[in-house]
Enzyme design. Structure first.
Site, PDB file in Angstrom:
ATOM      1  N   LYS A   1      -4.133 -10.309  -7.073  1.00  0.00           N
ATOM      2  CA  LYS A   1      -5.324 -10.490  -6.232  1.00  0.00           C
ATOM      3  C   LYS A   1      -6.458  -9.560  -6.680  1.00  0.00           C
ATOM      4  O   LYS A   1      -6.196  -8.419  -7.043  1.00  0.00           O
ATOM      5  CB  LYS A   1      -4.867 -10.124  -4.813  1.00  0.00           C
ATOM      6  CG  LYS A   1      -5.791 -10.417  -3.721  1.00  0.00           C
ATOM      7  CD  LYS A   1      -5.157  -9.993  -2.393  1.00  0.00           C
ATOM      8  CE  LYS A   1      -5.172  -8.496  -2.196  1.00  0.00           C
ATOM      9  NZ  LYS A   1      -4.930  -8.020  -0.857  1.00  0.00           N
TER      10      LYS A   1
ATOM     11  N   LYS B   1     -10.237  -4.059  -4.156  1.00  0.00           N
ATOM     12  CA  LYS B   1     -11.104  -2.877  -4.256  1.00  0.00           C
ATOM     13  C   LYS B   1     -10.348  -1.703  -4.858  1.00  0.00           C
ATOM     14  O   LYS B   1     -10.948  -0.791  -5.418  1.00  0.00           O
ATOM     15  CB  LYS B   1     -11.556  -2.449  -2.854  1.00  0.00           C
ATOM     16  CG  LYS B   1     -12.511  -3.381  -2.164  1.00  0.00           C
ATOM     17  CD  LYS B   1     -12.762  -2.869  -0.734  1.00  0.00           C
ATOM     18  CE  LYS B   1     -13.369  -3.939   0.136  1.00  0.00           C
ATOM     19  NZ  LYS B   1     -13.178  -3.713   1.568  1.00  0.00           N
TER      20      LYS B   1
ATOM     21  N   LYS C   1       0.836  -1.209   0.000  1.00  0.00           N
ATOM     22  CA  LYS C   1       0.000   0.000   0.000  1.00  0.00           C
ATOM     23  C   LYS C   1       0.866   1.253   0.000  1.00  0.00           C
ATOM     24  O   LYS C   1       0.504   2.251  -0.612  1.00  0.00           O
ATOM     25  CB  LYS C   1      -0.944   0.012   1.204  1.00  0.00           C
ATOM     26  CG  LYS C   1      -2.086  -0.993   1.081  1.00  0.00           C
ATOM     27  CD  LYS C   1      -3.163  -0.726   2.126  1.00  0.00           C
ATOM     28  CE  LYS C   1      -4.326  -1.687   1.974  1.00  0.00           C
ATOM     29  NZ  LYS C   1      -5.358  -1.519   2.996  1.00  0.00           N
TER      30      LYS C   1
HETATM   31  P1  TYM Z   1     -10.619  -5.893   3.690  1.00  0.00           P
HETATM   32  O1  TYM Z   1     -11.865  -5.089   3.663  1.00  0.00           O
HETATM   33  O2  TYM Z   1      -9.470  -5.421   2.876  1.00  0.00           O
HETATM   34  O3  TYM Z   1     -10.914  -7.389   3.294  1.00  0.00           O
HETATM   35  C1  TYM Z   1     -11.981  -8.074   3.905  1.00  0.00           C
HETATM   36  C2  TYM Z   1     -11.792  -9.585   3.820  1.00  0.00           C
HETATM   37  O4  TYM Z   1     -11.741  -9.996   2.448  1.00  0.00           O
HETATM   38  C3  TYM Z   1     -10.590 -10.813   2.237  1.00  0.00           C
HETATM   39  N1  TYM Z   1     -10.124 -10.603   0.848  1.00  0.00           N
HETATM   40  C4  TYM Z   1      -9.954 -11.582  -0.047  1.00  0.00           C
HETATM   41  N2  TYM Z   1     -10.130 -12.911   0.041  1.00  0.00           N
HETATM   42  C5  TYM Z   1      -9.896 -13.652  -1.068  1.00  0.00           C
HETATM   43  N3  TYM Z   1      -9.481 -13.113  -2.251  1.00  0.00           N
HETATM   44  C6  TYM Z   1      -9.283 -11.789  -2.386  1.00  0.00           C
HETATM   45  N4  TYM Z   1      -8.906 -11.277  -3.551  1.00  0.00           N
HETATM   46  C7  TYM Z   1      -9.527 -10.955  -1.249  1.00  0.00           C
HETATM   47  N5  TYM Z   1      -9.440  -9.608  -1.024  1.00  0.00           N
HETATM   48  C8  TYM Z   1      -9.811  -9.418   0.269  1.00  0.00           C
HETATM   49  C9  TYM Z   1      -9.587 -10.327   3.273  1.00  0.00           C
HETATM   50  O5  TYM Z   1      -8.612 -11.303   3.540  1.00  0.00           O
HETATM   51  C10 TYM Z   1     -10.487 -10.049   4.454  1.00  0.00           C
HETATM   52  O6  TYM Z   1     -10.737 -11.246   5.179  1.00  0.00           O
HETATM   53  N6  TYM Z   1      -7.634  -6.258   7.564  1.00  0.00           N
HETATM   54  C11 TYM Z   1      -8.956  -6.760   7.200  1.00  0.00           C
HETATM   55  C12 TYM Z   1     -10.046  -6.062   7.957  1.00  0.00           C
HETATM   56  C13 TYM Z   1      -9.971  -6.242   9.448  1.00  0.00           C
HETATM   57  C14 TYM Z   1     -10.105  -7.471  10.164  1.00  0.00           C
HETATM   58  C15 TYM Z   1     -10.003  -7.119  11.532  1.00  0.00           C
HETATM   59  C16 TYM Z   1     -10.297  -8.797   9.765  1.00  0.00           C
HETATM   60  C17 TYM Z   1      -9.802  -5.266  10.369  1.00  0.00           C
HETATM   61  N7  TYM Z   1      -9.811  -5.788  11.626  1.00  0.00           N
HETATM   62  C18 TYM Z   1     -10.083  -8.105  12.524  1.00  0.00           C
HETATM   63  C19 TYM Z   1     -10.369  -9.763  10.780  1.00  0.00           C
HETATM   64  C20 TYM Z   1     -10.267  -9.422  12.139  1.00  0.00           C
HETATM   65  C21 TYM Z   1      -9.131  -6.652   5.694  1.00  0.00           C
HETATM   66  O7  TYM Z   1      -8.328  -7.144   4.979  1.00  0.00           O
HETATM   67  O8  TYM Z   1     -10.215  -5.964   5.222  1.00  0.00           O
END
Ligand code: TYM
Length: 337
Positions: free
Chosen positions: A200, A203, A113
């Site tokens: 990957k 968003k 990032k």
């Molecule tokens: P975020 O919003 O970026 O992603 C949310 C979830 O989606 C999964 N993910 C994917 N899985 C498979 N293939 C992909 N291309 C892909 N892109 C995203 C992410 O692994 C995630 O599970 N850091 C976290 C948010 C968070 C969180 C937490 C999660 C904040 N606090 C506590 C668990 C526990 C995240 O990646 O958000």
């Protein structure tokens, strides 16, 4: 025996895509009756990259509505907004002061990032994993269902638990903080971009054609699948490193159709792309339609959604504040009289 506890979350940055659904939310839904679940919309994480104040609150509601639309059941699960429970920010500060800087500098997501942000990297982006650790540890979660990209953040969380309990937990009968385990599925944990099967699905990809959003209407879905990257080879196979797009699209078909790997191979091994793509598009539309219908219904009933989040805040705060007090007491803070 009481149920094990699950915590997970998604950031309210733009629309949810198929990676978020297959990597995370689908697994929350499938496992929810076995666990006591807390699912939060992590709006404090959303401001670690430049954000638009005009859309933050609305996007937060939309993600909460999508949780319900995807099948989160309030009988088993609590849905809440991270910023509604101030303990998340407070524990983050306490954990910051025991987190070595180089642990954060080593995080792959931070490096990726930071490269994208150029000059515009803020301290919050570096600190993102500590806030994530606070989210998990406040609820003493046993399991954290996430996509594969979050594995390293879970490892850091576990390291922080060891460090905290070592520094401040001596003499306590049970450790102050509990070490969580990641729950990462073998299939769907890494959904790839439609325009490049080695990247990957994300968003933040500037091209909307690279991802399937859960709320994309059927015609847009057909168009995205029609235009997605493939290869000139006839016949479809899993696990060929030279054909990453083929593996990704076949995996999406397998999961969304509910078929086994063997059934998918038998059905698709002799197909060309011209036959497979419409099949995938229609399967995707059928899988997403119920989610889209339920989403509209939830969004049309704002007072219901607000009541879900109000109740979620109450339940979450009770547990979070209890843990926060234990942490502060272990660190030597005086409690307000
Ligand atoms: P975020 O919003 O970026 O992603 C949310 C979830 O989606 C999964 N993910 C994917 N899985 C498979 N293939 C992909 N291309 C892909 N892109 C995203 C992410 O692994 C995630 O599970 N850091 C976290 C948010 C968070 C969180 C937490 C999660 C904040 N606090 C506590 C668990 C526990 C995240 O990646 O958000």
């Amino acid at each position: 025996m009481s149920k094990q506890r699950v915590l997970s979350g998604v950031q309210p940055t733009g629309n949810l895509h198929l990676g978020n659904y297959l990597g995370a939310i689908r697994n929350w839904v499938e496992g929810q009756s076995q666990y006591e679940n807390f699912f939060c919309v992590v709006d404090l994480h959303a401001i670690t990259v430049p954000h638009d104040p005009a859309t933050l609150a609305e996007n937060t509601y939309k993600i909460a509505a999508l949780y319900l639309a995807c099948g989160i059941d309030l009988k088993d699960s609590t849905i809440f907004v991270q910023s509604h429970v101030p303990a998340h920010s407070e524990l983050t500060w306490l954990l910051n002061c025991i987190t070595p800087l180089n642990w954060l500098e080593d995080m792959i997501q931070f490096k990726e990032k930071a490269i994208k942000q150029g000059q515009n990297v803020n301290a919050g982006l570096l600190d993102y994993p500590v806030l994530m650790a606070a989210d998990i540890l406040l609820y003493q979660a046993d399991k954290v269902p996430v996509g594969e990209d979050q594995k390293q953040h879970l490892e850091l969380t576990r390291d922080l638990v060891d460090r905290f309990n070592h520094l401040f937990g001596k003499g306590q009968k049970i450790p102050v903080l509990k070490s969580p385990n990641p729950l990462i599925r073998s299939e769907g944990a890494r959904v790839m971009s439609l325009t490049d099967g080695t990247k990957k699905m994300s968003k933040s990809d500037p091209s909307d054609l690279s991802r399937i959003n859960l709320l994309d209407p059927p015609d847009l879905l057909r168009n995205k699948i029609k235009r997605c990257k493939t290869d000139p080879v006839r016949g479809l196979v899993f696990d060929d490193p030279a054909r990453p797009e083929c593996h990704n699209l076949l995996t999406l078909y397998m999961i969304l159709s509910g078929k086994s790997k063997e059934q998918t191979i038998t059905e698709c091994q002799d197909m060309g792309w011209g036959q497979f793509k419409p099949l995938l598009a229609e399967t995707m539309i059928a899988a997403l339609q119920p989610i889209q219908d339920k989403y509209q219904a939830v969004m049309n009933d704002r007072s219901y959604l607000e009541s879900v989040l109000r109740e979620g805040k109450e339940k979450a705060s009770e547990i979070a504040n209890q843990t926060l007090n234990q942490v502060k007491s272990a660190m030597g803070y005086s409690m307000p009289l």
